[in-house]
Design a protein around this motif. Structure first.
Motif, mmCIF file in Angstrom:
data_model
loop_
_atom_site.group_PDB
_atom_site.id
_atom_site.type_symbol
_atom_site.label_atom_id
_atom_site.label_comp_id
_atom_site.label_asym_id
_atom_site.label_seq_id
_atom_site.Cartn_x
_atom_site.Cartn_y
_atom_site.Cartn_z
ATOM 1 N N SER A 77 0.825 -1.222 0.000
ATOM 2 C CA SER A 77 0.000 0.000 0.000
ATOM 3 C C SER A 77 0.851 1.260 0.000
ATOM 4 C CB SER A 77 -0.948 0.011 1.215
ATOM 5 O OG SER A 77 -1.820 -1.086 1.158
ATOM 6 N N ILE A 78 1.969 1.215 -0.710
ATOM 7 C CA ILE A 78 2.850 2.372 -0.886
ATOM 8 C C ILE A 78 2.793 2.765 -2.359
ATOM 9 C CG2 ILE A 78 5.192 3.256 -0.632
ATOM 10 C CD1 ILE A 78 5.678 1.107 1.479
ATOM 11 N N HIS A 79 2.874 4.037 -2.595
ATOM 12 C CA HIS A 79 2.831 4.496 -3.987
ATOM 13 C C HIS A 79 3.979 3.856 -4.764
ATOM 14 C CE1 HIS A 79 2.764 7.132 -7.503
ATOM 15 N NE2 HIS A 79 1.519 7.445 -7.127
ATOM 16 N N PRO A 80 3.702 3.245 -5.901
ATOM 17 C CA PRO A 80 4.752 2.491 -6.612
ATOM 18 C C PRO A 80 5.895 3.348 -7.135
ATOM 19 C CG PRO A 80 2.764 2.649 -7.931
ATOM 20 C CD PRO A 80 2.406 3.179 -6.579
ATOM 21 N N LEU A 81 5.734 4.647 -7.205
ATOM 22 C CA LEU A 81 6.796 5.523 -7.718
ATOM 23 C C LEU A 81 7.485 6.304 -6.604
ATOM 24 C CD1 LEU A 81 5.023 6.950 -10.903
ATOM 25 C CD2 LEU A 81 6.640 5.056 -10.764
ATOM 26 N N ASP A 82 7.332 5.856 -5.377
ATOM 27 C CA ASP A 82 7.956 6.538 -4.236
ATOM 28 C C ASP A 82 9.461 6.271 -4.253
ATOM 29 O OD1 ASP A 82 8.674 7.759 -1.930
ATOM 30 O OD2 ASP A 82 7.166 6.786 -0.664
ATOM 31 N N LEU A 83 10.242 7.281 -4.593
ATOM 32 C CA LEU A 83 11.689 7.117 -4.746
ATOM 33 C C LEU A 83 12.373 6.853 -3.411
ATOM 34 C CD1 LEU A 83 14.058 7.144 -6.709
ATOM 35 C CD2 LEU A 83 14.232 9.616 -6.386
ATOM 36 N N SER A 84 11.832 7.323 -2.311
ATOM 37 C CA SER A 84 12.461 7.090 -1.013
ATOM 38 C C SER A 84 12.488 5.603 -0.653
ATOM 39 C CB SER A 84 11.733 7.875 0.069
ATOM 40 O OG SER A 84 10.384 7.461 0.172
ATOM 41 N N HIS A 85 11.512 4.828 -1.126
ATOM 42 C CA HIS A 85 11.500 3.391 -0.886
ATOM 43 C C HIS A 85 12.215 2.625 -2.006
ATOM 44 C CE1 HIS A 85 8.278 4.746 1.811
ATOM 45 N NE2 HIS A 85 8.475 3.609 2.496
ATOM 46 N N LEU A 86 12.070 3.093 -3.238
ATOM 47 C CA LEU A 86 12.713 2.396 -4.360
ATOM 48 C C LEU A 86 14.236 2.467 -4.266
ATOM 49 C CD1 LEU A 86 10.478 3.460 -7.398
ATOM 50 C CD2 LEU A 86 10.627 1.202 -6.356
ATOM 51 N N SER A 87 14.780 3.580 -3.790
ATOM 52 C CA SER A 87 16.233 3.721 -3.714
ATOM 53 C C SER A 87 16.855 2.771 -2.701
ATOM 54 C CB SER A 87 16.589 5.160 -3.369
ATOM 55 O OG SER A 87 16.026 5.519 -2.118
ATOM 56 N N LYS A 88 16.052 2.230 -1.770
ATOM 57 C CA LYS A 88 16.573 1.295 -0.780
ATOM 58 C C LYS A 88 16.486 -0.159 -1.231
ATOM 59 C CE LYS A 88 15.109 4.380 2.968
ATOM 60 N NZ LYS A 88 14.249 4.527 4.166
ATOM 61 N N MET A 89 15.938 -0.393 -2.415
ATOM 62 C CA MET A 89 15.761 -1.756 -2.920
ATOM 63 C C MET A 89 16.714 -1.988 -4.093
ATOM 64 S SD MET A 89 11.582 -1.653 -2.836
ATOM 65 C CE MET A 89 11.369 -3.401 -3.159
ATOM 66 N N THR A 90 16.882 -3.226 -4.457
ATOM 67 C CA THR A 90 17.693 -3.611 -5.618
ATOM 68 C C THR A 90 16.851 -4.498 -6.516
ATOM 69 O OG1 THR A 90 18.585 -5.519 -4.430
ATOM 70 C CG2 THR A 90 19.857 -3.474 -4.345
ATOM 71 N N GLY A 91 17.117 -4.380 -7.818
ATOM 72 C CA GLY A 91 16.369 -5.172 -8.783
ATOM 73 C C GLY A 91 15.761 -4.284 -9.849
ATOM 74 N N THR A 92 14.751 -4.811 -10.533
ATOM 75 C CA THR A 92 14.098 -4.092 -11.627
ATOM 76 C C THR A 92 13.043 -3.155 -11.072
ATOM 77 O OG1 THR A 92 14.440 -6.025 -13.048
ATOM 78 C CG2 THR A 92 12.870 -4.374 -13.805
ATOM 79 N N GLU A 93 12.991 -1.963 -11.659
ATOM 80 C CA GLU A 93 12.014 -0.970 -11.222
ATOM 81 C C GLU A 93 11.637 -0.087 -12.402
ATOM 82 O OE1 GLU A 93 14.091 1.217 -8.215
ATOM 83 O OE2 GLU A 93 15.021 2.573 -9.662
ATOM 84 N N TYR A 94 10.565 0.644 -12.245
ATOM 85 C CA TYR A 94 10.081 1.623 -13.227
ATOM 86 C C TYR A 94 10.141 3.002 -12.598
ATOM 87 C CZ TYR A 94 8.233 -2.330 -15.903
ATOM 88 O OH TYR A 94 8.097 -3.500 -16.614
ATOM 89 N N MET A 95 10.541 3.985 -13.422
ATOM 90 C CA MET A 95 10.693 5.342 -12.940
ATOM 91 C C MET A 95 10.007 6.289 -13.941
ATOM 92 S SD MET A 95 11.824 7.293 -10.546
ATOM 93 C CE MET A 95 12.859 6.087 -9.724
ATOM 94 N N LEU A 96 9.254 7.235 -13.441
ATOM 95 C CA LEU A 96 8.604 8.245 -14.282
ATOM 96 C C LEU A 96 9.622 9.360 -14.562
ATOM 97 C CD1 LEU A 96 5.875 9.000 -15.582
ATOM 98 C CD2 LEU A 96 5.364 10.288 -13.497
#
Length: 257
Positions: A77-96
């Motif tokens: 239930s987190i916005h899928p484009l939230d960079l604060s959470h995406l930057s802490k993960m590794t793997g494939t991601e989508y960025m606007l």
């Protein structure tokens, strides 16, 4: 309190199981999908297309990879484009990456190795509600070069065919010119004899030519070639210098007015 939506293949917090059977995750989308596009007109009529909902719309398309980090954020239930959470993960991601509401949205698929290190993989764009995959730069160059070579080859073929026609016409004209020239240069002996006969008859009708006027007194004609050859012999006497009676008269013999 809102509950987190669970996908159908997740039961009791164990992903990959449905009851007692193991359900494999869906395969990721193909790499080259530039020949297709996605559009859901019902969704577009229901929700506005902006930077907050464009990823939910993109997730409905066949371009979306369900194994990406954005999908894990959606499950939490987190916005899928939230960079604060995406930057802490590794793997494939989508960025606007680019936004021109409400007509154009550009999403970049990338692989994240660390918070600062990412490697771009593919690019997608949503243009007026239609989702496309952007072609890779090498494919664009290959297509442009192939198109240019096709037009160049076609131009050379057309030019060669026209030059063959022009060369054929020039050959025909040259042959015709040579034939006409040869026909003109052919001597008609009967015509030559007829012209000679006319000239001879005219010459007989004309009066004889008057004799040439005599040379002035004291004027000697110039020596001929035979006289020059004779003068080279040792027995020949030196010839006197020719004097022009009109020019070389001296000042005392010139006429006074």
């Amino acid at each position: 309190m809102a509950t987190t939506p669970m996908p159908p293949n997740v039961v009791a917090g164990n992903p990959g199981f449905e009851g007692n059977a193991l359900v494999a995750p869906p395969p990721p989308p193909l790499t080259d999908m530039t020949g297709i596009c996605f559009r859901d007109q019902l969704w577009l009529n229901t929700y506005p297309l902006d930077r907050n909902l464009v990823f939910d719309y993109f997730a409905l398309s066949p371009f979306y990879d369900l194994t990406c980090n954005n999908e894990q954020l959606r499950m939490r239930s987190i916005h899928p484009l939230d960079l604060s959470h995406l930057s802490k993960m590794t793997g494939t991601e989508y960025m606007l990456s680019e936004v021109m509401e409400p007509h154009l949205f550009v999403l970049r698929k990338q692989k994240r190795d660390s918070p600062e290190k990412v490697m771009p993989m593919l690019t997608y764009y949503v243009l007026d509600g239609s989702v496309y995959q952007a072609p890779q730069l090498c494919n664009v160059f290959a297509a442009r070069v192939g198109r240019a070579l096709y037009h160049i080859s076609k131009a050379f073929t057309t030019a060669a065919s026209k030059l063959e026609k022009i060369g054929y016409v020039d050959t025909e004209n040259e042959n015709a010119t040579l034939e006409s020239k040869a026909a003109k240069e052919t001597i008609d002996f009967k015509e030559v004899k007829r012209v000679d006969h006319i000239l001879a008859s005219l010459q007989r009708k004309l009066p004889p030519a008057p004799p040439p006027p005599p040379f002035p007194e004291g004027y000697a004609p110039p020596a001929t070639a035979e006289g020059e050859r004779g003068s080279e012999t040792p027995q020949a006497e030196p010839q006197p210098t020719a004097v022009d009676p009109i020019i070389d008269q001296g000042p005392s013999k010139r006429m006074k007015f």
